[in-house]
Design a protein around this motif. Structure first.
Motif, PDB file in Angstrom:
ATOM      1  N   PHE A   9       0.843  -1.208   0.000  1.00 16.86           N
ATOM      2  CA  PHE A   9       0.000   0.000   0.000  1.00 16.86           C
ATOM      3  C   PHE A   9       0.876   1.255   0.000  1.00 16.86           C
ATOM      4  O   PHE A   9       0.636   2.186  -0.768  1.00 16.86           O
ATOM      5  CB  PHE A   9      -0.918  -0.006   1.230  1.00 16.86           C
ATOM      6  CG  PHE A   9      -1.955   1.072   1.216  1.00 16.86           C
ATOM      7  CD1 PHE A   9      -3.248   0.806   0.773  1.00 16.86           C
ATOM      8  CD2 PHE A   9      -1.664   2.358   1.624  1.00 16.86           C
ATOM      9  CE1 PHE A   9      -4.213   1.804   0.743  1.00 16.86           C
ATOM     10  CE2 PHE A   9      -2.611   3.374   1.598  1.00 16.86           C
ATOM     11  CZ  PHE A   9      -3.895   3.094   1.157  1.00 16.86           C
ATOM     12  N   ARG A  10       1.916   1.246   0.858  1.00 16.43           N
ATOM     13  CA  ARG A  10       2.807   2.407   0.942  1.00 16.43           C
ATOM     14  C   ARG A  10       3.498   2.672  -0.384  1.00 16.43           C
ATOM     15  O   ARG A  10       3.790   3.822  -0.725  1.00 16.43           O
ATOM     16  CB  ARG A  10       3.864   2.184   2.030  1.00 16.43           C
ATOM     17  CG  ARG A  10       3.442   2.704   3.402  1.00 16.43           C
ATOM     18  CD  ARG A  10       4.675   2.855   4.296  1.00 16.43           C
ATOM     19  NE  ARG A  10       5.259   1.557   4.590  1.00 16.43           N
ATOM     20  CZ  ARG A  10       4.961   0.821   5.646  1.00 16.43           C
ATOM     21  NH1 ARG A  10       4.066   1.225   6.504  1.00 16.43           N
ATOM     22  NH2 ARG A  10       5.540  -0.344   5.851  1.00 16.43           N
ATOM     23  N   ARG A  11       3.764   1.609  -1.146  1.00 17.92           N
ATOM     24  CA  ARG A  11       4.422   1.758  -2.453  1.00 17.92           C
ATOM     25  C   ARG A  11       3.446   2.100  -3.569  1.00 17.92           C
ATOM     26  O   ARG A  11       3.830   2.212  -4.731  1.00 17.92           O
ATOM     27  CB  ARG A  11       5.170   0.456  -2.794  1.00 17.92           C
ATOM     28  CG  ARG A  11       6.390   0.217  -1.899  1.00 17.92           C
ATOM     29  CD  ARG A  11       6.988  -1.167  -2.077  1.00 17.92           C
ATOM     30  NE  ARG A  11       7.191  -1.501  -3.476  1.00 17.92           N
ATOM     31  CZ  ARG A  11       6.810  -2.634  -4.054  1.00 17.92           C
ATOM     32  NH1 ARG A  11       6.216  -3.572  -3.327  1.00 17.92           N
ATOM     33  NH2 ARG A  11       7.018  -2.851  -5.315  1.00 17.92           N
ATOM     34  N   GLY A  12       2.167   2.220  -3.207  1.00 14.86           N
ATOM     35  CA  GLY A  12       1.158   2.556  -4.212  1.00 14.86           C
ATOM     36  C   GLY A  12       0.673   1.363  -5.005  1.00 14.86           C
ATOM     37  O   GLY A  12      -0.019   1.523  -6.020  1.00 14.86           O
ATOM     38  N   GLN A  13       0.998   0.152  -4.544  1.00 13.59           N
ATOM     39  CA  GLN A  13       0.578  -1.072  -5.236  1.00 13.59           C
ATOM     40  C   GLN A  13      -0.732  -1.558  -4.591  1.00 13.59           C
ATOM     41  O   GLN A  13      -0.739  -2.497  -3.787  1.00 13.59           O
ATOM     42  CB  GLN A  13       1.673  -2.135  -5.138  1.00 13.59           C
ATOM     43  CG  GLN A  13       2.992  -1.703  -5.732  1.00 13.59           C
ATOM     44  CD  GLN A  13       2.885  -1.430  -7.225  1.00 13.59           C
ATOM     45  OE1 GLN A  13       2.320  -2.230  -7.978  1.00 13.59           O
ATOM     46  NE2 GLN A  13       3.400  -0.302  -7.663  1.00 13.59           N
ATOM     47  N   TYR A  14      -1.835  -0.907  -4.941  1.00 14.08           N
ATOM     48  CA  TYR A  14      -3.086  -1.139  -4.218  1.00 14.08           C
ATOM     49  C   TYR A  14      -3.725  -2.492  -4.546  1.00 14.08           C
ATOM     50  O   TYR A  14      -4.306  -3.124  -3.669  1.00 14.08           O
ATOM     51  CB  TYR A  14      -4.067   0.008  -4.492  1.00 14.08           C
ATOM     52  CG  TYR A  14      -3.463   1.355  -4.192  1.00 14.08           C
ATOM     53  CD1 TYR A  14      -2.932   1.616  -2.933  1.00 14.08           C
ATOM     54  CD2 TYR A  14      -3.363   2.341  -5.173  1.00 14.08           C
ATOM     55  CE1 TYR A  14      -2.327   2.836  -2.646  1.00 14.08           C
ATOM     56  CE2 TYR A  14      -2.776   3.558  -4.896  1.00 14.08           C
ATOM     57  CZ  TYR A  14      -2.263   3.811  -3.637  1.00 14.08           C
ATOM     58  OH  TYR A  14      -1.670   5.004  -3.364  1.00 14.08           O
ATOM     59  N   GLY A  15      -3.579  -2.955  -5.786  1.00 13.80           N
ATOM     60  CA  GLY A  15      -4.114  -4.268  -6.156  1.00 13.80           C
ATOM     61  C   GLY A  15      -3.424  -5.396  -5.391  1.00 13.80           C
ATOM     62  O   GLY A  15      -4.082  -6.210  -4.733  1.00 13.80           O
ATOM     63  N   PRO A  16      -2.081  -5.461  -5.452  1.00 15.13           N
ATOM     64  CA  PRO A  16      -1.366  -6.477  -4.678  1.00 15.13           C
ATOM     65  C   PRO A  16      -1.625  -6.369  -3.173  1.00 15.13           C
ATOM     66  O   PRO A  16      -1.716  -7.390  -2.483  1.00 15.13           O
ATOM     67  CB  PRO A  16       0.105  -6.189  -4.998  1.00 15.13           C
ATOM     68  CG  PRO A  16       0.080  -5.557  -6.354  1.00 15.13           C
ATOM     69  CD  PRO A  16      -1.179  -4.742  -6.375  1.00 15.13           C
ATOM     70  N   LEU A  20     -10.740   2.263  -2.407  1.00 12.41           N
ATOM     71  CA  LEU A  20     -10.983   3.702  -2.531  1.00 12.41           C
ATOM     72  C   LEU A  20      -9.930   4.350  -3.414  1.00 12.41           C
ATOM     73  O   LEU A  20     -10.250   5.183  -4.275  1.00 12.41           O
ATOM     74  CB  LEU A  20     -10.981   4.346  -1.134  1.00 12.41           C
ATOM     75  CG  LEU A  20     -11.445   5.794  -1.027  1.00 12.41           C
ATOM     76  CD1 LEU A  20     -12.888   5.963  -1.486  1.00 12.41           C
ATOM     77  CD2 LEU A  20     -11.303   6.295   0.407  1.00 12.41           C
ATOM     78  N   LYS A  21      -8.672   3.951  -3.223  1.00 10.35           N
ATOM     79  CA  LYS A  21      -7.576   4.491  -4.042  1.00 10.35           C
ATOM     80  C   LYS A  21      -7.773   4.160  -5.522  1.00 10.35           C
ATOM     81  O   LYS A  21      -7.420   4.941  -6.399  1.00 10.35           O
ATOM     82  CB  LYS A  21      -6.241   3.910  -3.577  1.00 10.35           C
ATOM     83  CG  LYS A  21      -5.715   4.517  -2.289  1.00 10.35           C
ATOM     84  CD  LYS A  21      -5.099   5.876  -2.551  1.00 10.35           C
ATOM     85  CE  LYS A  21      -4.283   6.359  -1.363  1.00 10.35           C
ATOM     86  NZ  LYS A  21      -3.694   7.685  -1.620  1.00 10.35           N
TER      87      LYS A  21
END
Length: 296
Positions: free
Chosen positions: A13-20, A55-56
């Motif tokens: 999540f912190r890396r912006g990888q919301y799907g994984p 949401l992201k």
């Protein structure tokens, strides 16, 4: 273990990888299914975390479903309430968003994101339903004192663990009160560096702050640095993030318009200035920029 999967999800999540990240939270939830009620709080956290991913990515209906599941397990959680409110708002279900924002304020009246949400929903509902808009609202639940105490009293095992972040809509799902304080300190250090003209170092401070707490002012401050450093695409991205938190933020609209002008996207720049002038019709800097854009 479920905890290891949640931590791995938080990293993604912190890396912006919301799907994984969502996939890891889903795996953790599957491990906890057999535990039943004993794991209710952990399952609630995982659902709220997965809701943040939805949401992201703009999957607002999935976000609503996960937040509702989290609230069924642990009623009146601030993060699922705020995230569900944001999703309802994006879906233009303003009455339900209003109820969730108001419920959040019963739990903790200091949360600025909820105050801002109530103000936006009030305006939207007034436009939609007229002066009698309150009569059409669904009932707003009464938050019991026990729920308010749960969020305000730190856990004995982990000081600050139950304290909600100042803005729970974004950022790593399990921030603590200490993280919020540290974020504020880093932002102030960034502000001091800007005053000294050290914009590059200020960007580093703001970036550290944003890892702990995503706040509108920190984004607009970093955007100003990016403008000075001629990193216009980054400035646009920061202003866009700020506007997701506060859709009428004047600084974000003005700075994004400046960056878009430098990127020669004049149409988008003019649109931002016109949006700004709806809020502040006599903003001289915006009016001057609009004249420049019309000549471009």
């Amino acid at each position: 273990s479920a905890i290891a999967l949640r931590q791995a999800g938080n990293e993604e999540f912190r890396r912006g990888q919301y799907g994984p990240a969502a996939a890891l939270y889903t795996r953790a939830l599957a491990l906890l299914e057999a535990a039943g009620e004993a794991a209710a709080e952990e399952r609630s956290v995982l659902l709220a975390n997965r809701a943040a991913c939805h949401l992201k990515e703009g999957a607002c209906r999935l976000c609503v479903a996960d937040c509702s599941g989290a609230l069924d397990l642990v009623p009146f959680g601030i993060k699922p309430l705020l995230r569900r409110a944001a999703a309802y708002e994006a879906l233009e279900r303003y009455q339900l968003a209003y109820v969730d924002y108001k419920t959040t304020l019963q739990v903790d009246c200091s949360i600025q994101a909820a105050h801002d949400g109530v103000n936006r929903m009030t305006k939207a509902l007034l436009e939609k339903d007229g002066v009698n808009w309150r009569q059409k609202l669904p009932p707003i639940p009464t938050v019991p004192i026990s729920a308010q105490m749960r969020w305000s009293v730190p856990s004995a095992e982990a000081p600050g663990a139950n304290a909600p972040p100042a803005t729970a809509l974004q950022g790593e799902p399990d921030q603590s009160g200490a993280g919020t304080e540290r974020a504020q300190t880093l932002k102030e250090e960034g502000n001091e560096l800007v005053k000294k003209g050290n914009h590059k170092k200020a960007v580093e401070k703001y970036s550290e702050s944003l890892k702990l707490r995503q706040e509108c002012a920190t984004y607009t401050n970093r955007a100003l640095c990016y403008l000075t450093l001629k990193q216009y695409k980054e400035a646009v991205q920061d202003c866009t993030e700020a506007l997701r938190l506060d859709p009428k933020n004047v600084k974000a609209l003005y700075r994004r318009a400046q960056a878009l002008k430098e990127l020669k996207d004049y149409r988008s720049s003019i649109a931002d200035i016109k949006s700004l002038l709806k809020t502040e019709p006599k903003n001289t800097a915006a009016l001057r920029l609009l004249q420049e854009l019309n000549r471009a």
